[in-house]
Design a protein around this motif. Structure first.
Motif, PDB file in Angstrom:
ATOM      1  N   LEU A  60       0.800  -1.216   0.000  1.00  0.00           N
ATOM      2  CA  LEU A  60       0.000   0.000   0.000  1.00  0.00           C
ATOM      3  C   LEU A  60       0.840   1.277   0.000  1.00  0.00           C
ATOM      4  CD1 LEU A  60      -2.903   0.951  -0.048  1.00  0.00           C
ATOM      5  CD2 LEU A  60      -2.903   0.888   2.430  1.00  0.00           C
ATOM      6  N   ALA A  61       1.842   1.355   0.850  1.00  0.00           N
ATOM      7  CA  ALA A  61       2.633   2.581   0.957  1.00  0.00           C
ATOM      8  C   ALA A  61       3.917   2.544   0.135  1.00  0.00           C
ATOM      9  CB  ALA A  61       2.974   2.849   2.416  1.00  0.00           C
ATOM     10  N   LYS A  62       4.629   1.431   0.172  1.00  0.00           N
ATOM     11  CA  LYS A  62       5.939   1.333  -0.478  1.00  0.00           C
ATOM     12  C   LYS A  62       5.985   0.145  -1.424  1.00  0.00           C
ATOM     13  CE  LYS A  62       8.435   4.212   2.305  1.00  0.00           C
ATOM     14  NZ  LYS A  62       9.316   5.221   1.905  1.00  0.00           N
ATOM     15  N   THR A  63       6.814   0.280  -2.435  1.00  0.00           N
ATOM     16  CA  THR A  63       7.060  -0.808  -3.380  1.00  0.00           C
ATOM     17  C   THR A  63       8.544  -1.141  -3.342  1.00  0.00           C
ATOM     18  OG1 THR A  63       5.232  -0.183  -4.834  1.00  0.00           O
ATOM     19  CG2 THR A  63       6.996  -1.477  -5.813  1.00  0.00           C
ATOM     20  N   ALA A  64       8.840  -2.417  -3.087  1.00  0.00           N
ATOM     21  CA  ALA A  64      10.226  -2.875  -3.123  1.00  0.00           C
ATOM     22  C   ALA A  64      10.579  -3.148  -4.583  1.00  0.00           C
ATOM     23  CB  ALA A  64      10.392  -4.139  -2.291  1.00  0.00           C
ATOM     24  N   VAL A  65      11.752  -2.669  -5.007  1.00  0.00           N
ATOM     25  CA  VAL A  65      12.187  -2.790  -6.392  1.00  0.00           C
ATOM     26  C   VAL A  65      13.520  -3.535  -6.421  1.00  0.00           C
ATOM     27  CG1 VAL A  65      12.808  -1.544  -8.500  1.00  0.00           C
ATOM     28  CG2 VAL A  65      11.095  -0.583  -6.936  1.00  0.00           C
ATOM     29  N   CYS A  66      13.627  -4.512  -7.329  1.00  0.00           N
ATOM     30  CA  CYS A  66      14.880  -5.226  -7.531  1.00  0.00           C
ATOM     31  C   CYS A  66      15.172  -5.234  -9.027  1.00  0.00           C
ATOM     32  CB  CYS A  66      14.792  -6.655  -7.007  1.00  0.00           C
ATOM     33  SG  CYS A  66      16.317  -7.594  -7.233  1.00  0.00           S
ATOM     34  N   VAL A  67      16.395  -4.871  -9.392  1.00  0.00           N
ATOM     35  CA  VAL A  67      16.791  -4.819 -10.800  1.00  0.00           C
ATOM     36  C   VAL A  67      17.895  -5.844 -11.033  1.00  0.00           C
ATOM     37  CG1 VAL A  67      17.672  -3.364 -12.659  1.00  0.00           C
ATOM     38  CG2 VAL A  67      16.252  -2.356 -10.853  1.00  0.00           C
TER      39      VAL A  67
END
Length: 184
Positions: free
Chosen positions: A11-18
């Protein structure tokens, strides 16, 4: 360099992995779960973004649509399949889930799902709201029937339009029951 971006949306944050095509993590961050910061992050990556993966969900559809509108290769991934793949990880965190989603993209081990159109989502929202209201109305009616039954007052079979009048007819003269059924 080809890049695969995994997003674990909350809801508040999105974890991103590249991940690049060789599979080592080159970036892990958390950003607000809003289209603008996610798009800025993805567009700022050095290399060619092959796919941006999101596990299908209500917020994911909105983010997916925003990325598709500007031409990013966004993919909604089937929830059960992603969940099944991610549950084998010994430690479950948002960061690890984002990595798992990126790895599924990199390996091609995912099933894309269709993102419903905005109009289809709007119709679904109206139907869901209507169903919730109907369910609450039925629950309220059954509650009132049960409450009055304790006093020997039986509502009986009655049309919805005459329910309120029947309730007031049954409780008339009993101030405590009148207070119990009063909506104010």
């Amino acid at each position: 360099m080809k890049l695969f971006v995994g997003l674990d949306v909350s809801l508040a944050k999105t974890a991103v992995c590249v991940l690049p095509e060789h599979g080592e993590i080159i970036e892990e961050v958390e950003v607000a779960s809003e289209p603008e910061p996610l798009i800025s992050l993805v567009e700022g990556l050095e290399g060619t973004v092959e796919a941006v993966g999101l596990e299908a969900g209500p917020l994911s559809q909105w983010l997916h649509r925003a990325m598709k509108e500007i031409g990013l290769p966004s993919v909604l991934m089937e929830t059960r399949q992603v969940k099944g793949a991610l549950k084998v990880m010994p430690i479950k965190t948002d960061r690890r889930d984002a990595e798992g989603i990126a790895r599924l993209l990199h390996l091609g081990w995912f099933r894309p799902v269709h993102c419903k159109s905005v109009s289809a989502q709007e119709v679904r929202a109206v139907l869901a709201a209507r169903k919730a209201i109907q369910g609450n109305m039925i629950a309220l009616e059954m509650s009132l029937r049960g409450l009055l039954r304790n006093f020997g007052l039986k509502v009986g079979a009655i049309s919805r339009g005459k329910f309120e009048a029947r309730i007031w007819e049954l409780v008339e003269g009993n101030t405590m029951l009148e207070a119990a059924v009063n909506a104010d």
